[in-house]
Motif scaffolding. Structure first.
Motif, PDB file in Angstrom:
ATOM      1  N   CYS A   1       1.084   3.301  -3.072  1.00 15.37           N
ATOM      2  CA  CYS A   1      -0.049   4.136  -3.503  1.00 15.37           C
ATOM      3  C   CYS A   1       0.046   5.549  -2.938  1.00 15.37           C
ATOM      4  CB  CYS A   1      -1.362   3.510  -3.050  1.00 15.37           C
ATOM      5  SG  CYS A   1      -1.666   1.839  -3.672  1.00 15.37           S
TER       6      CYS A   1
ATOM      7  N   ASN B   1       6.980   5.289  -5.619  1.00 12.03           N
ATOM      8  CA  ASN B   1       5.564   4.932  -5.638  1.00 12.03           C
ATOM      9  C   ASN B   1       5.164   4.503  -7.047  1.00 12.03           C
ATOM     10  OD1 ASN B   1       4.971   7.279  -7.174  1.00 12.03           O
ATOM     11  ND2 ASN B   1       4.639   8.497  -5.334  1.00 12.03           N
ATOM     12  N   TYR B   2       3.968   3.956  -7.143  1.00 10.65           N
ATOM     13  CA  TYR B   2       3.520   3.385  -8.408  1.00 10.65           C
ATOM     14  C   TYR B   2       3.352   4.457  -9.479  1.00 10.65           C
ATOM     15  CZ  TYR B   2       2.478  -0.500  -5.256  1.00 10.65           C
ATOM     16  OH  TYR B   2       2.554  -1.488  -4.314  1.00 10.65           O
ATOM     17  N   ASN B   3       2.945   5.635  -9.076  1.00 13.09           N
ATOM     18  CA  ASN B   3       2.775   6.719 -10.039  1.00 13.09           C
ATOM     19  C   ASN B   3       4.108   7.079 -10.681  1.00 13.09           C
ATOM     20  OD1 ASN B   3       1.148   8.949 -11.255  1.00 13.09           O
ATOM     21  ND2 ASN B   3       2.580  10.217 -10.079  1.00 13.09           N
TER      22      ASN B   3
ATOM     23  N   SER C   1      -2.531   1.928  -9.416  1.00 15.21           N
ATOM     24  CA  SER C   1      -2.439   1.292  -8.097  1.00 15.21           C
ATOM     25  C   SER C   1      -2.539  -0.225  -8.183  1.00 15.21           C
ATOM     26  CB  SER C   1      -3.523   1.845  -7.170  1.00 15.21           C
ATOM     27  OG  SER C   1      -3.317   3.220  -6.922  1.00 15.21           O
TER      28      SER C   1
ATOM     29  N   LEU D   1       0.811  -1.225   0.000  1.00 16.57           N
ATOM     30  CA  LEU D   1       0.000   0.000   0.000  1.00 16.57           C
ATOM     31  C   LEU D   1       0.841   1.270   0.000  1.00 16.57           C
ATOM     32  CD1 LEU D   1      -2.916  -0.950   2.432  1.00 16.57           C
ATOM     33  CD2 LEU D   1      -2.882  -0.966  -0.070  1.00 16.57           C
TER      34      LEU D   1
END
Length: 352
Positions: free
Chosen positions: A143, A216-218, A224, A140
C-alpha cells in the motif's frame, strides 16, 4: 569416536532445481509476454522459486552470526558484486548508471535482503506473534509508495515470512510426511495449479509481477484491498508449492547434487551474462516458437552447469571471506572510489 554428520542431499537437489528456474526465469523475461509456452512457464516459476529459495536460506540460517561475520559474508560481497555489475554496465553495455549501493542492481537484492533478514531475525523472534506480524508487514508494504528498489525494502518485507518459516522448520516433519499418499497429493496439486495457469483465462488480466514482491499495488493496477487479497493468495501458493515440491525432490545423492553447494556462483554470474545479452543483443527478444523456447531452456541448463565450476565457486567463497580491512585496502590499491559514506562507515568499523 567422532562421527561425521551425513549431508542432506534433499536440500542440495532442491537448490539445483531452483537455481535452474532462477536462470530460466530471467532469460525468458524478454520474450514470455509474446510466447504462450514461456508465458505459462513464467507464471509457474515466479509463483514459488524465490519463496522456496528463501525458505531454504532460512532453514540454513538457524545459527545466529555476529554483525561482523554477517558484514564480511554478505555486505562486502554485495559491494564487490555491485561494482562488477557497475563496470559491466558502463564499460561493456554502455548503460548510463552509477554505483547506487542503496539501489541493488539486477538480482543482487537477494544478498542485501539476506543480510537484513539474518540481522533482524533474532530480534523479530522476540516479538509476540512475529509470523503474523511479518505477513501483515508484507501485505501492507504494497500500500506504500516507497521506491520499490530502495534497499529492496518491499521485497525484504514481502519475502520475510518465508525466511522466518525456514528458520522454524523441523526436517523430521518433512521426513514423516514423505510417504506415497502425500507425494501423490503433492503431485496432484502441482498438476492442478499448472493446469489452472494453462486453462484459466482470467488470471492473465494480471501480471506475473504480483509474485515479485517488488511492486506496490498501485503499480500492479490494484486497489489496496484487491492487492492485499491477491498477495494473500500468492503467499498461499508460495508456501503450498514450496512444500509440495519438497515432498517430491529426491533425497539421494545424484550426479548434479554438487551444484546445490555452488548456487551463489550461478546466481551471480548468470546475471552478468543475461545483462550483457539483454543490453547488447536482441537474441532474447526473438524467442517465438516452441522449438526456440526449448533451445533457450536447454541453454539455461547448460549455463547453470558451466557456472557451477569449481573455479567460480572458489572466487565467490574467497569474496565471502574477505576481511573489511583487506577489502578496503584492495579498493585503495586499484584506485576504486566508492561513495564517501561507505568509507566513513568502514573507518568506524575498523576503529572498533
Amino acid at each position: 569416536m567422532k562421527t561425521t554428520k551425513q549431508r542432506d542431499y534433499l536440500f542440495d537437489n532442491y537448490k539445483v532445481f531452483l537455481i535452474v528456474l532462477v536462470v530460466i526465469g530471467h532469460f525468458i523475461e524478454q520474450s514470455y509476454e509474446y510466447n504462450s509456452f514461456l508465458y505459462t512457464l513464467k507464471w509457474l516459476i515466479v509463483s514459488f522459486h524465490m519463496p522456496a529459495f528463501i525458505f531454504i536460506s532460512g532453514y540454513f540460517s538457524k545459527r545466529e552470526l555476529s554483525f561482523k561475520t554477517l558484514f564480511r559474508k554478505l555486505v562486502i560481497p554485495y559491494i564487490v558484486y555491485e561494482l562488477m555489475y557497475y563496470l559491466l554496465y558502463i564499460i561493456i553495455i554502455h548503460k548510463s548508471t552509477r554505483l547506487y549501493l542503496m539501489y541493488p542492481k539486477f538480482s543482487l537484492w537477494y544478498i542485501l535482503a539476506l543480510f537484513i533478514w539474518r540481522l533482524l531475525t533474532p530480534y523479530v523472534k522476540k516479538l509476540p506473534h512475529y509470523m503474523m506480524l511479518s505477513v501483515t508487514a508484507g501485505l501492507l508494504i504494497g500500500c506504500s509508495s516507497i521506491p520499490d528498489n530502495f534497499l529492496s525494502i518491499p521485497r525484504v518485507l514481502v519475502f520475510f515470512p518465508f525466511f522466518l518459516a525456514g528458520t522454524l522448520f523441523d526436517r523430521d516433519i518433512l521426513t514423516r510426511l514423505r510417504n506415497r499418499k502425500n507425494q501423490f497429493l503433492a503431485l496432484t496439486g502441482i498438476i492442478a495449479f499448472t493446469s489452472f495457469l494453462i486453462l484459466e483465462p482470467l488470471h492473465k488480466n494480471l501480471s506475473p509481477k504480483i509474485f515479485y514482491g517488488r511492486y506496490n499495488y498501485n503499480y500492479l493496477g490494484q486497489g489496496s484491498l484487491e492487492g492485499i487479497l491477491c498477495r494473500m493468495i500468492c503467499y498461499a501458493i508460495g508456501f503450498g508449492m514450496t512444500f509440495a515440491i519438497a515432498l517430491l525432490i529426491s533425497e539421494k545423492k545424484n550426479q548434479y547434487s554438487y551444484i546445490g553447494t555452488r548456487t551463489m556462483a550461478v546466481y551471480l554470474f548468470h546475471g552478468l551474462i543475461y545483462s550483457y545479452l539483454k543490453g547488447c543483443t536482441n537474441i532474447l527478444q526473438n524467442v517465438n516458437t516452441l522449438f526456440e523456447s526449448i533451445l533457450l531452456i536447454l541453454f539455461c541448463i547448460l549455463l547453470t552447469i558451466a557456472l557451477s565450476s569449481s573455479q567460480l565457486t572458489t572466487f565467490t567463497n574467497t569474496i565471502s571471506n574477505l576481511h573489511l580491512r583487506d577489502f578496503m585496502a584492495h579498493l585503495t590499491d586499484y584506485n576504486i572510489i566508492l561513495p564517501e559514506h561507505v568509507y566513513r562507515y568502514s573507518n568506524r568499523r575498523l576503529a572498533h
